[in-house]
Design a protein around this motif. Structure first.
Motif, PDB file in Angstrom:
ATOM      1  N   TYR A  57       0.816  -1.208   0.000  1.00  0.00           N
ATOM      2  CA  TYR A  57       0.000   0.000   0.000  1.00  0.00           C
ATOM      3  C   TYR A  57       0.851   1.261   0.000  1.00  0.00           C
ATOM      4  N   VAL A  58       2.050   1.188   0.528  1.00  0.00           N
ATOM      5  CA  VAL A  58       2.948   2.354   0.502  1.00  0.00           C
ATOM      6  C   VAL A  58       3.235   2.732  -0.952  1.00  0.00           C
ATOM      7  N   GLU A  59       3.584   1.747  -1.777  1.00  0.00           N
ATOM      8  CA  GLU A  59       3.844   1.991  -3.198  1.00  0.00           C
ATOM      9  C   GLU A  59       2.598   2.487  -3.909  1.00  0.00           C
ATOM     10  N   LEU A  60       1.460   1.837  -3.637  1.00  0.00           N
ATOM     11  CA  LEU A  60       0.212   2.212  -4.292  1.00  0.00           C
ATOM     12  C   LEU A  60      -0.206   3.629  -3.910  1.00  0.00           C
ATOM     13  N   GLU A  61      -0.123   3.947  -2.633  1.00  0.00           N
ATOM     14  CA  GLU A  61      -0.520   5.287  -2.183  1.00  0.00           C
ATOM     15  C   GLU A  61       0.368   6.354  -2.821  1.00  0.00           C
ATOM     16  N   GLN A  62       1.649   6.085  -2.947  1.00  0.00           N
ATOM     17  CA  GLN A  62       2.566   7.032  -3.588  1.00  0.00           C
ATOM     18  C   GLN A  62       2.133   7.295  -5.027  1.00  0.00           C
ATOM     19  N   ARG A  63       1.837   6.231  -5.772  1.00  0.00           N
ATOM     20  CA  ARG A  63       1.442   6.381  -7.184  1.00  0.00           C
ATOM     21  C   ARG A  63       0.077   7.073  -7.310  1.00  0.00           C
ATOM     22  N   LEU A  64      -0.866   6.708  -6.456  1.00  0.00           N
ATOM     23  CA  LEU A  64      -2.179   7.350  -6.509  1.00  0.00           C
ATOM     24  C   LEU A  64      -2.071   8.832  -6.161  1.00  0.00           C
ATOM     25  N   HIS A  65      -1.228   9.156  -5.183  1.00  0.00           N
ATOM     26  CA  HIS A  65      -1.026  10.556  -4.793  1.00  0.00           C
ATOM     27  C   HIS A  65      -0.464  11.360  -5.975  1.00  0.00           C
ATOM     28  N   GLU A  66       0.485  10.776  -6.720  1.00  0.00           N
ATOM     29  CA  GLU A  66       1.042  11.433  -7.903  1.00  0.00           C
ATOM     30  C   GLU A  66      -0.027  11.719  -8.947  1.00  0.00           C
ATOM     31  N   LEU A  67      -1.070  10.892  -8.968  1.00  0.00           N
ATOM     32  CA  LEU A  67      -2.155  11.051  -9.951  1.00  0.00           C
ATOM     33  C   LEU A  67      -3.307  11.909  -9.420  1.00  0.00           C
ATOM     34  N   GLY A  68      -3.134  12.484  -8.225  1.00  0.00           N
ATOM     35  CA  GLY A  68      -4.146  13.396  -7.692  1.00  0.00           C
ATOM     36  C   GLY A  68      -5.136  12.775  -6.733  1.00  0.00           C
ATOM     37  N   TRP A  69      -4.936  11.529  -6.358  1.00  0.00           N
ATOM     38  CA  TRP A  69      -5.819  10.876  -5.399  1.00  0.00           C
ATOM     39  C   TRP A  69      -5.369  11.229  -3.982  1.00  0.00           C
ATOM     40  N   VAL A  70      -6.329  11.453  -3.097  1.00  0.00           N
ATOM     41  CA  VAL A  70      -6.055  11.819  -1.714  1.00  0.00           C
ATOM     42  C   VAL A  70      -6.665  10.759  -0.806  1.00  0.00           C
ATOM     43  N   ARG A  71      -5.925  10.380   0.214  1.00  0.00           N
ATOM     44  CA  ARG A  71      -6.454   9.405   1.176  1.00  0.00           C
ATOM     45  C   ARG A  71      -7.615  10.027   1.929  1.00  0.00           C
ATOM     46  N   TYR A  72      -8.678   9.267   2.058  1.00  0.00           N
ATOM     47  CA  TYR A  72      -9.915   9.730   2.684  1.00  0.00           C
ATOM     48  C   TYR A  72     -10.119   8.947   3.968  1.00  0.00           C
ATOM     49  N   GLU A  73     -10.118   9.633   5.089  1.00  0.00           N
ATOM     50  CA  GLU A  73     -10.333   8.981   6.382  1.00  0.00           C
ATOM     51  C   GLU A  73     -11.834   8.902   6.650  1.00  0.00           C
ATOM     52  N   ASN A  74     -12.358   7.695   6.706  1.00  0.00           N
ATOM     53  CA  ASN A  74     -13.778   7.493   6.942  1.00  0.00           C
ATOM     54  C   ASN A  74     -13.950   6.752   8.263  1.00  0.00           C
ATOM     55  N   PRO A  75     -14.359   7.454   9.328  1.00  0.00           N
ATOM     56  CA  PRO A  75     -14.499   6.804  10.631  1.00  0.00           C
ATOM     57  C   PRO A  75     -15.585   5.718  10.652  1.00  0.00           C
TER      58      PRO A  75
END
Length: 125
Positions: A57-75
């Motif tokens: 997920y570290v690799e995936l999150e890095q690539r998604l972030h580069e493409l404009g995706w932001v992590r969404y915290e959903n409680p």
């Protein structure tokens, strides 16, 4: 009653309600992207511009972030990792918190929302 009937060597049948490759082998899945049916191939997610196989997920999150995706915290969904393009966007990627549960359906969801950047490929034998 849906599922798959399997006969053992004594001719006794048993029903497997939600078959996976592991259920036929009578063991728990041990890796991500495991097959969902007997004979099905294991899949991998590839970041196309660099031909990088995504293994965490570290690799995936890095690539998604580069493409404009932001992590969404959903409680309300603490067992999921979610990404969105913007607070007003309807596009959402939901993934299991444990990478071991990352399956091909999740991979295809990422590919559909990022067509030029990701591919799902057969695991090299």
């Amino acid at each position: 009653m849906s599922g798959v009937w399997v006969f053992n060597n004594k001719g006794v049948a048993r029903l497997i309600p939600n078959p996976t490759k592991e259920s036929f082998e009578l063991k728990e899945p041990t890796r991500s992207g495991s097959a969902t049916a007997p004979g099905a191939r294991r899949r991998i997610l590839v970041y196309v511009p660099t031909n990088q196989v995504i293994t965490s997920y570290v690799e995936l999150e890095q690539r998604l972030h580069e493409l404009g995706w932001v992590r969404y915290e959903n409680p309300r969904k603490p067992d999921l990792i979610q990404f969105h393009r913007s607070p007003t966007s309807v596009h959402l990627i939901s993934l299991p918190k444990n990478f071991a549960n990352f399956k091909s359906a999740h991979m295809y969801d990422i590919v559909v929302k990022n067509r030029s950047y990701f591919e799902v490929r057969d695991y090299p034998a």
